[in-house]
Enzyme design. Structure first.
Site, short mmCIF file in Angstrom:
data_model
loop_
_atom_site.label_atom_id
_atom_site.label_comp_id
_atom_site.label_asym_id
_atom_site.label_seq_id
_atom_site.Cartn_x
_atom_site.Cartn_y
_atom_site.Cartn_z
N ASP A 145 -66.65 -68.38 -70.05
CA ASP A 145 -65.27 -68.91 -69.96
C ASP A 145 -64.76 -68.97 -68.53
O ASP A 145 -63.55 -68.87 -68.28
CB ASP A 145 -64.29 -68.07 -70.81
CG ASP A 145 -64.80 -67.82 -72.21
OD1 ASP A 145 -65.22 -68.80 -72.84
OD2 ASP A 145 -64.78 -66.66 -72.66
N LYS B 14 -66.59 -73.35 -66.27
CA LYS B 14 -67.77 -74.16 -65.93
C LYS B 14 -67.53 -75.62 -66.27
O LYS B 14 -67.95 -76.51 -65.55
CB LYS B 14 -69.01 -73.69 -66.72
CG LYS B 14 -69.47 -72.33 -66.34
CD LYS B 14 -70.59 -71.86 -67.24
CE LYS B 14 -70.16 -71.66 -68.68
NZ LYS B 14 -69.15 -70.64 -68.92
N GLY C 72 -67.28 -73.39 -76.03
CA GLY C 72 -66.44 -74.56 -75.85
C GLY C 72 -66.02 -74.69 -74.40
O GLY C 72 -65.48 -73.78 -73.83
N HIS C 73 -66.36 -75.82 -73.79
CA HIS C 73 -65.84 -76.09 -72.45
C HIS C 73 -64.54 -76.86 -72.62
O HIS C 73 -64.46 -77.75 -73.48
CB HIS C 73 -66.77 -77.02 -71.68
CG HIS C 73 -68.04 -76.39 -71.25
ND1 HIS C 73 -68.10 -75.15 -70.66
CD2 HIS C 73 -69.29 -76.85 -71.27
CE1 HIS C 73 -69.35 -74.88 -70.37
NE2 HIS C 73 -70.10 -75.89 -70.74
N GLN D 114 -71.74 -70.11 -71.68
CA GLN D 114 -71.50 -68.65 -71.57
C GLN D 114 -71.74 -68.17 -70.13
O GLN D 114 -71.59 -68.95 -69.21
CB GLN D 114 -72.37 -67.88 -72.56
CG GLN D 114 -71.97 -68.13 -74.00
CD GLN D 114 -73.02 -68.83 -74.80
OE1 GLN D 114 -74.08 -69.15 -74.33
NE2 GLN D 114 -72.71 -69.09 -76.04
#
Ligand code: GDP
Length: 427
Positions: A18, A21, A45-46, A226
């Site tokens: 988180d 990225k 989730g990005h 991650q």
């Protein structure tokens, strides 16, 4: 980051995930030809914000938001085909053209509904803090040599037979774990029969495509999900994810050799967060931790779970620099610290009475480790409009200088807000 002799880059999370990225990949993808996701699944989730639109990308590389960029889901990913097509549809609904731009490795393993049942049942007996999306059980099946891969959809008849065996095993396990739900073979066969005609046109030898792009001097970005401290080998085991999130995993999960990689950008927040269980030495359990959570919007993009928050931990980032071979650092969310009077930074640990600069192996020593803090002055000014280092208040620059010194890796980017343009590129 991309230069004539740096055409294949890896972007990794250098803390517990988180780190932002998605935003860095989005910024770098502007000058990339190919963006590859190399591990993880639909748990990660990005979030990318463009104008007033927010895009949450789970399995499709964030490069999809740049027209003309090719996106590859690598063999190291475990693909949830249902959410994959939902994601494609969400992108279409927002006007993103994806046709001809997404390729999926035929070696990627599938996450199927029975994996989700196993994940939920397993979490009841062994609390890792998983997202319950079947990722762990799908990787277990991969390494247990009983996984079902994208390429298996080419022969539905033998795959249906395989499914029968897998589901029988999964149901026995569900019984052992005390779960009442069971997976059905027919519904799984029906699902794959429905998905095959949609998925197969996208399936290919992705490693070959990435290799060719690298060979032809194209700009290739390998995007991790991650963070390093969640790596199954190098993270805070057992509170980790099921794959190699570190840069070594990028070569394996994209299907190229490690010598093809030219540089590794580690993304860190200007502070620290983690989701789920496990030690977090610099966790701020007071109202300042609460403030970090609120100001940083530290709630999971996919799950909505509140993240645990604390101060920048240089021991973690030094370790991460070592196991990833970081060549450059991106510091995100500097703006979240704008209102603090003072900002503690964890420079090392005190462990059993000794000064410790290396990240300990194993949960127990890490739980006993007490951070050694250095307190830096805050800047009490908004940084969101800064576009050059010299636009930042001097206390913010001093803060970044200290992080760079402690981490031992040059800072290449500083992110000062959620928007695409809120980034400082350090030349
Ligand atoms: P990722 O998985 O590493 O991409 O991280 P997430 O997407 O889960 O979390 C990053 C969150 O931080 C997203 O909501 C981003 O919009 C946001 N973000 C990224 N960079 C910045 C920044 O510099 N400042 C602020 N305030 N938010 C940021």
């Amino acid at each position: 980051m991309f230069t004539a002799d740096r055409s294949c880059l890896v972007v990794v999370g250098a803390q517990w995930g988180d780190e932002g990225k998605g935003k860095l990949v989005d910024v770098l993808a502007e000058s990339a030809d190919l963006v590859v996701r190399y591990q993880g699944g639909a748990n990660a989730g990005h979030t990318v914000v463009i104008g007033d639109e927010q895009f949450i990308l789970q399995q499709i590389p964030s490069g999809i938001l740049h027209p003309g960029v090719q996106c590859v889901v690598g063999n190291g990913v475990v693909l949830d085909p249902i959410t994959f097509f939902e994601e494609l549809e969400r992108l279409h609904a927002k006007g993103v053209i994806t046709e001809g731009r997404v390729l999926v490795s035929d070696r990627a393993h599938l996450v199927l509904p029975y994996h989700k049942l196993l994940d939920k049942a397993g979490e009841k007996s062994q609390k890792i803090g998983t997202t319950g999306r079947g990722i762990g059980p799908a990787y277990e099946d991969k390494y247990g040599r009983r996984g079902i891969r994208v390429g298996d959809l080419r022969n539905l008849e033998s795959t249906a037979k395989m499914l029968g065996e897998r589901i029988e095993r999964a149901n026995a396990l569900l019984g052992m774990l005390g779960a009442t739900e069971r997976a059905g073979v027919d519904e799984h066969v029906a699902l794959l029969t429905k998905l095959a005609p949609r998925l197969l046109p996208l399936a290919a030898d992705a490693g070959l495509a990435v290799h060719r792009a690298v060979r032809d001097g194209k700009r290739v970005l390998l995007e991790g999900a991650q963070g390093a401290l969640l790596d199954v080998d190098h993270g805070t085991y057992p509170f980790v994810t099921s794959s190699n999130t570190t840069a070594g995993g990028a070569a394996v999960g994209a299907g190229i050799g490690p010598t093809a990689i030219d540089a590794v950008l580690g993304v860190v927040k200007a502070y620290t967060t983690r989701v789920g269980n496990g030690p977090l030495p610099t966790e701020a359990l007071d109202e300042r931790g609460e403030a970090l959570r609120k100001l940083g919007g530290e709630f999971g993009a996919v799950t909505g779970r509140a993240r645990r928050c604390g101060w920048f931990d240089a021991t973690v980032v030094r370790y991460s620099a070592r196991v990833n071979g970081l060549s450059d650092l991106a510091v995100t969310k500097l703006d979240v610290l704008d209102t603090f009077d003072e900002i503690p930074v964890g420079t090392a640990y005190e462990l059993d009475g000794a000064h410790c600069e290396e990240f300990p192996t194993g949960i127990e020593p890490l739980e006993r480790a007490k951070p050694v803090y250095e307190v830096l002055p805050g800047w009490k000014t908004s940084t969101g409009a800064a576009r050059k280092l010299t636009d930042l208040p001097s206390a913010a620059r001093a803060y970044l200088d200290r992080l760079e010194e402690l981490a031992g890796v040059p800072i290449r980017y500083v992110s000062v807000g959620t928007r695409r343009d809120q980034i400082i590129s350090v030349e």
